[in-house]
Write a protein that holds these residues in place. Structure first.
Motif, PDB file in Angstrom:
ATOM      1  N   LEU A  31      45.281  33.225  42.717  1.00 22.66           N
ATOM      2  CA  LEU A  31      43.767  32.996  42.617  1.00 22.66           C
ATOM      3  C   LEU A  31      43.573  31.669  43.187  1.00 22.66           C
ATOM      4  CD1 LEU A  31      40.926  33.937  42.716  1.00 22.66           C
ATOM      5  CD2 LEU A  31      40.780  33.708  40.539  1.00 22.66           C
ATOM      6  N   ALA A  32      44.277  30.638  42.365  1.00 19.54           N
ATOM      7  CA  ALA A  32      44.053  29.195  42.381  1.00 19.54           C
ATOM      8  C   ALA A  32      44.552  28.880  44.087  1.00 19.54           C
ATOM      9  CB  ALA A  32      44.981  28.343  41.588  1.00 19.54           C
ATOM     10  N   VAL A  33      45.734  29.334  44.468  1.00 21.23           N
ATOM     11  CA  VAL A  33      46.158  29.210  45.974  1.00 21.23           C
ATOM     12  C   VAL A  33      45.040  29.475  46.817  1.00 21.23           C
ATOM     13  CG1 VAL A  33      47.775  29.747  47.628  1.00 21.23           C
ATOM     14  CG2 VAL A  33      48.490  29.233  45.424  1.00 21.23           C
ATOM     15  N   LYS A  34      44.343  30.619  46.763  1.00 22.39           N
ATOM     16  CA  LYS A  34      43.451  30.974  47.289  1.00 22.39           C
ATOM     17  C   LYS A  34      42.114  30.153  47.668  1.00 22.39           C
ATOM     18  CE  LYS A  34      45.231  34.895  48.645  1.00 22.39           C
ATOM     19  NZ  LYS A  34      45.898  34.841  50.081  1.00 22.39           N
ATOM     20  N   CYS A  35      42.089  29.316  46.518  1.00 25.81           N
ATOM     21  CA  CYS A  35      40.752  28.516  46.757  1.00 25.81           C
ATOM     22  C   CYS A  35      41.260  27.034  46.867  1.00 25.81           C
ATOM     23  CB  CYS A  35      40.380  28.230  45.162  1.00 25.81           C
ATOM     24  SG  CYS A  35      39.510  29.623  44.546  1.00 25.81           S
ATOM     25  N   GLU A  36      42.551  26.637  47.226  1.00 28.03           N
ATOM     26  CA  GLU A  36      42.976  25.052  47.487  1.00 28.03           C
ATOM     27  C   GLU A  36      42.701  24.916  49.025  1.00 28.03           C
ATOM     28  OE1 GLU A  36      47.399  25.069  46.899  1.00 28.03           O
ATOM     29  OE2 GLU A  36      46.816  24.619  44.716  1.00 28.03           O
ATOM     30  N   GLY A  37      42.226  23.683  49.193  1.00 26.71           N
ATOM     31  CA  GLY A  37      41.925  23.023  50.340  1.00 26.71           C
ATOM     32  C   GLY A  37      40.772  23.382  50.869  1.00 26.71           C
ATOM     33  N   LEU A  38      39.601  23.857  50.178  1.00 28.22           N
ATOM     34  CA  LEU A  38      38.298  24.071  50.352  1.00 28.22           C
ATOM     35  C   LEU A  38      37.439  23.182  49.621  1.00 28.22           C
ATOM     36  CD1 LEU A  38      38.304  28.193  50.256  1.00 28.22           C
ATOM     37  CD2 LEU A  38      38.452  26.612  52.479  1.00 28.22           C
ATOM     38  N   THR A  39      36.227  22.915  50.303  1.00 34.36           N
ATOM     39  CA  THR A  39      35.174  21.891  49.780  1.00 34.36           C
ATOM     40  C   THR A  39      34.379  22.970  48.636  1.00 34.36           C
ATOM     41  OG1 THR A  39      33.527  22.604  51.251  1.00 34.36           O
ATOM     42  CG2 THR A  39      35.083  20.567  51.892  1.00 34.36           C
TER      43      THR A  39
END
Length: 172
Positions: A31-39
């Motif tokens: 889940l953390a990976v899915k959120c990475e790199g987004l504002t």
């Protein structure tokens, strides 16, 4: 946001507890990976109408789920909800401009750490203080781990779709 989550595959031939904890951590990390790199704005985007679901809402929801199962149910603590209340029972999913990744991530990680501390004090067969609403029966820690793996796996599927709609990124 510029964090890089290290995701570790669960051991393939470990004892039961190590296996369950490994799979749970793997799904937490997913889940953390899915959120990475987004504002923050992208993380708040409800990208699959008519659903109000967003990546930030999923993280907030999982903080509540960790809190529920490992604090309220397993050990009988009675902490207040973090993001919802009687007026808005789905408040964890309802994000606004003021809601940030930094706050949601820190809260989620704090709940994961508390979950780990509480679980470490129990054997897999130990029964919870809290009981099921429909059965009135306690849960074993084994059941809680299995349920949490299922909960994360289901929501990680949602996260896959949301992330692809937000910026086109796909992957496991």
């Amino acid at each position: 946001m510029t964090t890089t989550t290290q995701r570790s595959a669960p051991a393939q031939n470990a004892d039961e507890r190590t296996m369950l904890e490994g799979w749970l951590d793997y799904h937490r990390q997913t889940l953390a990976v899915k959120c990475e790199g987004l504002t923050d704005a992208q993380l708040r985007t409800a990208a699959v109408p008519p659903s109000e679901l967003s990546l930030l809402g999923l993280v907030r929801h999982m903080a509540e789920v960790e809190r529920h199962w490992f604090r309220r149910i397993l050990v009988g603590d009675a902490p207040d909800p973090i993001y919802y209340d009687e007026a808005d029972p789905d408040g964890d999913f309802h994000t606004g401009e003021q809601d940030t990744w930094a706050e949601a991530h820190a809260t989620w990680q704090a709940e994961i750490e508390e979950a780990r501390r509480n679980a470490a004090r129990h054997a897999l067969d130990d029964l919870s203080v809290g009981k099921g609403r429909s059965t009135g029966e306690p849960f074993s820690l084994r059941w809680i781990y299995t349920h949490m793996i299922e909960e994360y796996a289901r929501h990680n599927g949602h996260a896959d779709l949301l992330r692809e709609r937000v910026d086109g990124a796909t992957g496991d």
